[in-house]
Design an enzyme around this catalytic site. Structure first.
Site, PDB file in Angstrom:
ATOM      1  N   HIS A 280       0.834  -1.212   0.000  1.00  0.00           N
ATOM      2  CA  HIS A 280       0.000   0.000   0.000  1.00  0.00           C
ATOM      3  C   HIS A 280       0.869   1.263   0.000  1.00  0.00           C
ATOM      4  O   HIS A 280       0.743   2.121  -0.888  1.00  0.00           O
ATOM      5  CB  HIS A 280      -0.912  -0.027   1.230  1.00  0.00           C
ATOM      6  CG  HIS A 280      -1.789   1.181   1.362  1.00  0.00           C
ATOM      7  ND1 HIS A 280      -3.097   1.195   0.962  1.00  0.00           N
ATOM      8  CD2 HIS A 280      -1.536   2.426   1.835  1.00  0.00           C
ATOM      9  CE1 HIS A 280      -3.616   2.395   1.172  1.00  0.00           C
ATOM     10  NE2 HIS A 280      -2.689   3.164   1.711  1.00  0.00           N
ATOM     11  N   GLU A 281       1.737   1.356   0.981  1.00  0.00           N
ATOM     12  CA  GLU A 281       2.582   2.562   1.057  1.00  0.00           C
ATOM     13  C   GLU A 281       3.500   2.631  -0.156  1.00  0.00           C
ATOM     14  O   GLU A 281       3.810   3.720  -0.658  1.00  0.00           O
ATOM     15  CB  GLU A 281       3.389   2.582   2.360  1.00  0.00           C
ATOM     16  CG  GLU A 281       2.568   2.477   3.660  1.00  0.00           C
ATOM     17  CD  GLU A 281       1.456   3.508   3.773  1.00  0.00           C
ATOM     18  OE1 GLU A 281       1.569   4.600   3.178  1.00  0.00           O
ATOM     19  OE2 GLU A 281       0.444   3.221   4.471  1.00  0.00           O
TER      20      GLU A 281
END
Lengths: 502, 502
Positions: free
Chosen positions: A266-267
């Site tokens: 995600h990041e």
């Protein structure tokens, strides 16, 4: 070359540098600064915020902007320069309406609110955080009152800051559509849940191995460690100083395989966006991602659309298994794919699956609207929170730590931000639906070659920084503005195939 | 309350905040920033440096300072306010003489020089660093030319910045005294060196255990982790944002027990100084250690005077042994104390023992003088360096990496800084000679209770920040200004006892 624009440049540099310093303090506070530093550091942050305010809101900048907006001047500017002038004007108009001393006091307040929230969360003590939150809400409402355009509600003004042009009216419709699709689907899915055995996820996964595997995953999706770093913090996040210094954090739990793995993907998606901004734009006001919604589309595209697909794990599952032989030897790919997509109502947003996730957002959206319309007080938030969780997800958080205190956002004054997560999901689904025409995503994933995907996103989204807004990007890529149908269709198809097709 | 001083306060706040941001970037660059960040980040640092310059050098501050220096106004100020006005005036007068654009260009240059130096050191490639160093030297000479008082040489001006009032004339005498004492002593000591078996130091010491033990040591001497952090960097250093946020770094080598251990005690000594500054002074221009020399006195007092003494290790040696049972089971306290004090000429300053250490400083002092008097060019530095090492230490570095490229200082424009290390040693010895009257140091060490030592230093040095200079502090504590005799006596007695008394 515009002489006026040349005169604007030193102002742009100062604004950028001061904003950048504030970003660095923010990063440092989350990842490293010692416990007792904040009282002094908040004063420094307050001063830098005030300087940052003055670097934008001053007579010289006012004069330059107003002269640059004259058609004769404006038309002579390059496209990027025009974008910069537009963006700066928007920021100027907004900030000018907020008195400097209030802006400064607010910056100091939010710097101190983060540890206050963390403390309250740790001790399940909403009462200790409530007075701080109350102050923040008061400021936010005051600021929105200063800055909102005619016809906007206070909450509209907050939404507009996060996603230009997407206001309550649009979002009410957007979320209604999602509710209609998700609530019945979830019911059917949950009824099948005994078919999914996910116990493997909570076995022992040594943190040191998780760190290594997460670093591998970051590189695998295209994160460049020569231009980025990975650190640890209480909650994973991404920030960047510029396109050659992009930073992600993670948080490791020995008894949870998924948590850190999907956080890094995600990041990493956020990070690829910032790393992909054109060098010509970096260090300017349009050198970052265009909006929270588009940012979340990138992170969620990687995390969910790619990262939770079978094709993604086909070339990786053996490596995963051999990293944790004790924990995963009796798990096969099919079980794993079902496991990482298991839909199950739970109290915590960041641990939620793709199907229940939008419900967590709807709850926050509804509560924020109520809060800004004075239909609920800060003190009542824990009660209202729990009621909404019972209504939408059929569960009551066992305490405020896993309830109203779970998210950091409000302590940073981030109201109107949560909808971006759902918008991001919808944008990701819309992009995905069209991307196939140019990139064979499945083949890329199955062969472990993810660069064509990154390059496609870079070319159509990342490189533009914030010279185009969400709907401009979407129209250029997909021929239409944001359309929630792709998202509901994506969820319905995915969960039908996973759960309901047998 | 002085109205004028109240008007000065917002300027002080801005100066402090901007300087603080630059400190944070410095920390971040050394400990974390990704490899390819520097080109962009250097521009940001350049802008912040320019803002920092403007925050001090402007007509309003000039007017306020000149009004505040009027006796009527000045006498009405508190002692701390007077110190602030004096310090600010000194900085103002100095900085005003440096043109703003040169100051900014220089700040960008040194930001980029650090990685250039690191690269050159790694690749043993002085030629690649020489052009950068040349530029730095040119700026340094130009700046010293602008700022020096009448009668001062260029190098005097650089020295004065590091240690007020201690110029070439004093230092020539100071170093002559040291040479006279150390050179013959070293000769005698080296002749006895086969008596000391230090091979144990180069066995295998797992890095994870070193990290833990170093953390323990930091706390043991009084480092407060609620107000400080410990990180890693290529070279250990200390920095601080304010007295509640003090940061040290370390560097671990598996095949060297001493290196990290004495680094943490050394940097810990610096850190205790900054942590001990009075809360009333922090965030002001007088809220940090008073000079490099006094700072080094604190780090060296902890590292050498305390940390290399038998009394220090008496209560700790068992713990050390049980931390590394494989490596230390056949070593006893006596051998260990001799080992950590083994005097042996080597090429690297940071690895040098107490006895050869001042010779490393004398070499740098002499070379810096030559460089600033145009008696040697940057290109000739490797040759001159090696010649001096042969002259004073009887060794020739085997390459520039362990020769002229070993230290970071010059890449940061830190000329005139090295003497502070020797001054620090001398101050430490002088303090130690008098401290016994109030604190039973040996008893503190042997009982493992080090707080009375920290409290003594806090009360007599740390708390004052930079409201008193080195000689003011020394006169108050010892009745006399800096006197190198204590240092030469300390070294002679210590090494006679360790090596020559049997």
């Amino acid at each position: 070359m515009s002489e006026l624009f040349e005169k604007l440049k030193p102002h742009l540099e100062q604004q950028f540098a001061l904003g950048n310093a504030l970003t660095l303090y923010g990063w440092d506070n989350e990842t490293l600064a010692p416990k007792e530093a904040m009282e002094n550091t908040a004063k420094i942050i307050g001063t830098l915020s005030a300087l940052s305010y003055q670097a934008l809101v001053n007579d010289e900048v006012r004069g330059l902007l107003s002269a640059l907006k004259e058609p004769k001047e404006f038309d002579a500017l390059s496209n990027v320069e025009q974008c910069i002038v537009k963006k700066l004007t928007k920021n100027f108009d907004r900030l000018e309406k907020i008195p400097a001393d209030e802006y400064r006091a607010y910056s100091e307040l939010t710097a101190k609110a983060a540890p206050a929230w963390a403390n309250a969360k740790q001790n399940n003590d909403f009462a200790s955080f409530a007075p701080v939150l109350k102050e923040i809400v008061t400021y936010q409402k005051k600021f929105a009152g200063y800055t909102k355009n005619a016809g906007m509600s206070l909450y509209d003004a907050m939404l507009d800051e996060n996603e230009e042009g997407i206001l309550t009216k649009e979002l009410d419709v957007f979320f209604e559509k999602i509710k209609e699709a998700v609530l019945p689907l979830l019911k059917k899915v949950v009824a099948q849940n005994d078919k999914v055995d996910k116990n493997y996820n909570f076995r022992s996964y040594p943190v040191e191995k998780q760190r290594e595997f997460c670093r591998f995953l970051a590189e695998y999706i295209g994160f460049d460690f020569n231009r980025g770093v990975m650190a640890e913090s209480a909650h994973p996040f991404t920030t960047n100083l510029h396109n050659h210094d992009v930073r992600i954090t993670n948080h490791f739990h020995e008894d949870n395989l998924e948590s850190a793995m999907f956080s890094v993907i995600h990041e990493g998606g956020h990070a690829l966006y910032e790393m992909g901004v054109d060098d010509a734009l970096t260090l300017t006001p349009v050198g970052g991602g265009t909006s929270m919604g588009v940012h979340e589309s990138q992170s969620r595209f990687y995390e969910n659309v790619l990262g939770r697909s079978e094709a993604f794990w086909k070339p990786l599952f053996e490596k995963l298994q051999s990293t944790y032989p004790d924990a995963l030897s009796d798990v096969d790919l099919t079980q794993f794919i079902r496991g990482i997509n298991k839909a199950e109502p739970g109290p915590v947003r960041t641990e939620a699956d793709e199907l229940t996730y939008p419900l967590h957002i709807i709850i926050r959206y509804e509560i924020e609207k109520m809060l800004m319309e004075d239909m609920v007080s800060v003190e009542e938030l824990p009660r209202v929170w729990n009621e909404k969780y019972e209504e939408y997800l059929g569960i009551i958080p066992k305490n405020d730590t896993e309830g109203v205190l779970q998210d950091v956002h409000w302590s940073g004054g981030m109201f109107g931000y949560f909808p971006s997560y759902a918008i991001g999901n919808a944008v990701a689904a819309q992009i995905y639906a069209y991307m196939h025409n140019e990139v064979n995503v499945k083949e890329c994933l199955e062969s472990g070659k993810l660069m064509p995907i990154r390059e496609y996103l870079r070319e159509h989204i990342h490189c533009f920084g914030s010279t185009k807004n969400m709907n401009e990007l979407l129209v250029a890529m997909t021929g239409e503005p944001l359309n929630a149908d792709y998202y509901t269709k994506y969820l319905t198809e995915k969960y039908t195939k996973l759960y309901l097709s047998e």
